[in-house]
Every structure is written in structure tokens, then in C-alpha cells.
Design an enzyme around this catalytic site. Structure first.
Site, PDB file in Angstrom:
ATOM      1  N   LEU A 156       0.862  -1.182   0.000  1.00  0.00           N
ATOM      2  CA  LEU A 156       0.000   0.000   0.000  1.00  0.00           C
ATOM      3  C   LEU A 156       0.896   1.229   0.000  1.00  0.00           C
ATOM      4  O   LEU A 156       1.661   1.447   0.945  1.00  0.00           O
ATOM      5  CB  LEU A 156      -0.875  -0.029   1.262  1.00  0.00           C
ATOM      6  CG  LEU A 156      -2.152   0.790   1.311  1.00  0.00           C
ATOM      7  CD1 LEU A 156      -3.152   0.307   0.261  1.00  0.00           C
ATOM      8  CD2 LEU A 156      -2.762   0.716   2.708  1.00  0.00           C
ATOM      9  N   HIS A 157       0.820   2.022  -1.065  1.00  0.00           N
ATOM     10  CA  HIS A 157       1.697   3.196  -1.112  1.00  0.00           C
ATOM     11  C   HIS A 157       1.113   4.375  -1.882  1.00  0.00           C
ATOM     12  O   HIS A 157       1.627   5.483  -1.795  1.00  0.00           O
ATOM     13  CB  HIS A 157       3.031   2.816  -1.783  1.00  0.00           C
ATOM     14  CG  HIS A 157       2.913   2.672  -3.269  1.00  0.00           C
ATOM     15  ND1 HIS A 157       2.364   1.567  -3.868  1.00  0.00           N
ATOM     16  CD2 HIS A 157       3.249   3.517  -4.285  1.00  0.00           C
ATOM     17  CE1 HIS A 157       2.388   1.716  -5.177  1.00  0.00           C
ATOM     18  NE2 HIS A 157       2.916   2.892  -5.462  1.00  0.00           N
ATOM     19  N   ARG A 158       0.053   4.154  -2.637  1.00  0.00           N
ATOM     20  CA  ARG A 158      -0.435   5.191  -3.544  1.00  0.00           C
ATOM     21  C   ARG A 158      -0.961   6.390  -2.751  1.00  0.00           C
ATOM     22  O   ARG A 158      -1.742   6.215  -1.813  1.00  0.00           O
ATOM     23  CB  ARG A 158      -1.517   4.605  -4.453  1.00  0.00           C
ATOM     24  CG  ARG A 158      -1.791   5.428  -5.694  1.00  0.00           C
ATOM     25  CD  ARG A 158      -2.556   4.618  -6.720  1.00  0.00           C
ATOM     26  NE  ARG A 158      -1.718   3.577  -7.303  1.00  0.00           N
ATOM     27  CZ  ARG A 158      -0.845   3.789  -8.295  1.00  0.00           C
ATOM     28  NH1 ARG A 158      -0.705   4.984  -8.807  1.00  0.00           N
ATOM     29  NH2 ARG A 158      -0.127   2.794  -8.772  1.00  0.00           N
TER      30      ARG A 158
END
Length: 384
Positions: free
Chosen positions: A218-220
Site C-alpha cells: 500500500l503506497h499510492r
């Protein structure tokens, strides 16, 4: 020979962010195997600048060290794009370029393509024509503009040709070659560590691993920069982890925001196994052994399709529709209940296995190198 595009100059290959490395590594190897070898120069813009992680990725991929590092670092999209352009142009001044080859959709991709085209240097764009049709995504703008100014557009899936035709790109500029990300995957998956090796130090024994686990990335920014959105996703993942242990390779941006928003304690659930960012081979090993992967990464959608592992994409759209139509990917959105329902479906045996798309066969880089070599030779002959 016009501009700075000299036949005795190198093909400049540009990387800027971690996903670029997996795409560029097989291309550089394939170019070196062309007749008499095509001289290349690897330029790292420094858009992603975790030195330890960069070193690890280059080693994992058997990739040469960059000839030039522009050391751009972070900044707003405008600042970063402008800084890459300012620092890349002197590289052209010093070395010339037979062509500039860019991959993907990061700011460095567009910035270096712009510098090259304004200097009358041919631009080849690998991974052309992918569209999310969501212009709120900075990557979508980079994709569209890079495709408009590139001379040769190499595509990973046939739907990309429809997008490019709609945008007025001449079909003779477009070449379907397959997916170079899968070249790297196929070359390295057997070298990847077993999940038991990776998870033992986190307290997860082999018996527990054998019962199944999920992998989360998860990074967006649209997911992790907004407290309510991030909290909803983490709470949904906590619920999923009660049925299936979830391994989180925690991105620095995500960790920082969890701490900033007061959410970091929610990762203390028994079903979460929180790891630092992992190397390329480690992530391959984790994904290959997973029951399901939950992600907002574009590249992981492709890798899970090639591995035959169900993927739940925590986004409202994807620029890689083939992973949904033929592969293992399901776009579930960011609503917590939708994420819970999609995960429950996988755990009930409803996960997609799909099939490997056309030309995702481990030889895309060879097709790129053969075409680019012939195209440049023909172009240079006509300009003598």
C-alpha cells in the site's frame, strides 16, 4: 545525422523509480546481445533515492551500476520533473545519444523524453498505451504525454493499441512486444527465497505459513495520504487478517502517514506480520507463495497474473485491464466493505487464477532490442 542523435553515441537508458529497474534490466542485457552489441549508458535520475534499497535491487536483478546518477531526490511533481530535465540535458551535451529509451510512467520518464525530443533524438517508450482513464493520477498524464512525443512505442497488451489509435498515434510507431516485467520475473522467480525463510524471523512458523497468508502493499498517495481513506483500508485489512494472516511490506510513505494520523497502533493486530520494505527477490518469494495479494501497485497486478496468484487491487481503476480480463486481478475499489467482501470471496475459493497473456513469455526485451537495433540502423542510413 540530425541533432545530437549520433550513430557512435550510446543508447541512453533511463531509470528513476524502483519499478523501472525490473523493466530495464532485461532490456540492457538484450541490447548488449545485438550484433556487435549496442552501446548503452544507464542514467539513474535519483527520483527514488533509498540508497540501500537501490543497491539491493540492482544486485537482485544483475543490473549494472548506473553510469550517471542525477541525484534529483524528492519534490513536487513540477519541481521533480523540471529538475530531471535540467540535470539530464548536460548528459546529452557530454555524451550525445543515439536514442533515449524510457520505461513506465514516472516523472523521470516524461522529463527525459522531453529533453530528448527537443534535441531531435529518437525516443523509445516501453510500456506504452496503458490508460486508467483517470487524469487525477499524475502517472496518467505522464503516460499520455510521453506517448505523444515518442518515436517508437512498445506495448505490453493489445488494448494499448486501441488507446493510442484513439489518441491519434500513427500505427507504424507502435510495436507489440509483450511485458518486460515478466522477463525479470521469469528470470528470477526460481532464485527467490522461500516464504518460510522470509517469515520465520517475524515469528511465523512453517505450519502457520502452510495454512496460507496474504501479502499487502500500500503506497499510492490517493490511499495513504488521506486519514479517513487510510483508516478504512487498514480496518478492513484487520478484519481480513482474523481469517488469513496478512504480511505487510510497509512502504515508508505509508508508515509515516500511519504515525502522523495516529493509526500505527492498528497494525498491532495478531493477524498482521509487518515487515520493512523488501527486496525484489523477497517480494517475488512472498507473492509466489501467497493465497492472495492485496495491493495498489500496477506492477504487482502484472506479476500476480504471471504467478497465477489472485490479486485484489485497492483502487477504483487500473491501467492494466488485461490483468482483469485474462489474469488474476480484481479491482475492488477503496471502500472497506467492498474490500472485505472481495477477500471473503477469495477465501471461500472464489479467487481468480486466470491465464498468462499473449507474449508475456520472458522474451519481450529480446523483441525490443531486435526491433530498436533494426529501426535505428534504417533511420541512420536514410539520414546519411
Amino acid at each position: 545525422m540530425s541533432g545530437d542523435a549520433r550513430a557512435d553515441a550510446p543508447v541512453i537508458c533511463v531509470v528513476g523509480a524502483r519499478p523501472n529497474y525490473m523493466k530495464m534490466a532485461p532490456i540492457i542485457r538484450a541490447l548488449a546481445k545485438q550484433d556487435a552489441g549496442m552501446r548503452t549508458m544507464l542514467v539513474h535520475t535519483g527520483q527514488h533515492y533509498d540508497v540501500a534499497m537501490n543497491d539491493r535491487l540492482f544486485a537482485d536483478l544483475g543490473m549494472p551500476r548506473p553510469d550517471v546518477n542525477l541525484e534529483v531526490g524528492s519534490g513536487s511533481h513540477a519541481v521533480q520533473t523540471a529538475e530531471v530535465m535540467k540535470r539530464f540535458e548536460p548528459v546529452i551535451d557530454a555524451h550525445g545519444a543515439r536514442a533515449v529509451l524510457v520505461v513506465g510512467d514516472v516523472n523521470s520518464t516524461l522529463a527525459c523524453a522531453l529533453v530528448a525530443v527537443k534535441r531531435d533524438i529518437p525516443v523509445a517508450h516501453v510500456e506504452s498505451g496503458l490508460r486508467s482513464n483517470d487524469r487525477r493520477m499524475p502517472e496518467e498524464i505522464n503516460r499520455i504525454l510521453t506517448d505523444q512525443i515518442s518515436d517508437i512505442l512498445y506495448t505490453t497488451e493489445r488494448s494499448a493499441h486501441v488507446n493510442l489509435e484513439r489518441e491519434g498515434v500513427a500505427p507504424e510507431r507502435v510495436v507489440f512486444v509483450g511485458n518486460v516485467m515478466i522477463d525479470s520475473l521469469r528470470a528470477n522467480v526460481e532464485k527467490a527465497p522461500r516464504p518460510a525463510e522470509l517469515l520465520a524471523f517475524a515469528g511465523m512458523d512453517e505450519r502457520r505459513i502452510a495454512r496460507g497468508y496474504g501479502v499487502v502493499t500500500l503506497h499510492r498517495p490517493s490511499n495513504v495520504d488521506h486519514p479517513a481513506t487510510l483508516a478504512g483500508i487498514i480496518d478492513a485489512l484487520r478484519d481480513v487478517s482474523e481469517r488469513l494472516p496478512l504480511v505487510l511490506a510497509l512502504h515508508p510513505r505509508t508508515r509515516n502517514n500511519l504515525e502522523r494520523f495516529g493509526l500505527i497502533d492498528r497494525l498491532a493486530a495478531e493477524g498482521f506480520i509487518v515487515l520493512p520494505p523488501q527486496g525484489y527477490l523477497e517480494m517475488l518469494g512472498l507473492m509466489a507463495g501467497a493465497t492472495v495479494v492485496l495491493t495498489d501497485s500496477g506492477g504487482i497486478q502484472e506479476e500476480t497474473t504471471a504467478l497465477g496468484v489472485p490479486c485484489l487491487t485497492i483502487r477504483e481503476n487500473t491501467e492494466r485491464p488485461i490483468t482483469v480480463e485474462q489474469g488474476t486481478n480484481t479491482v475492488v475499489g477503496v471502500e472497506p466493505d467492498a474490500l472485505r467482501a472481495a477477500a471473503a470471496n477469495v477465501l471461500a475459493g472464489g479467487g481468480k487464477r486466470g491465464r498468462v497473456p499473449e507474449l508475456w513469455d520472458g522474451h519481450a526485451a529480446e523483441r525490443i532490442a531486435a526491433h530498436l537495433s533494426a529501426w535505428l540502423t534504417e533511420r541512420e542510413a536514410t539520414e546519411l
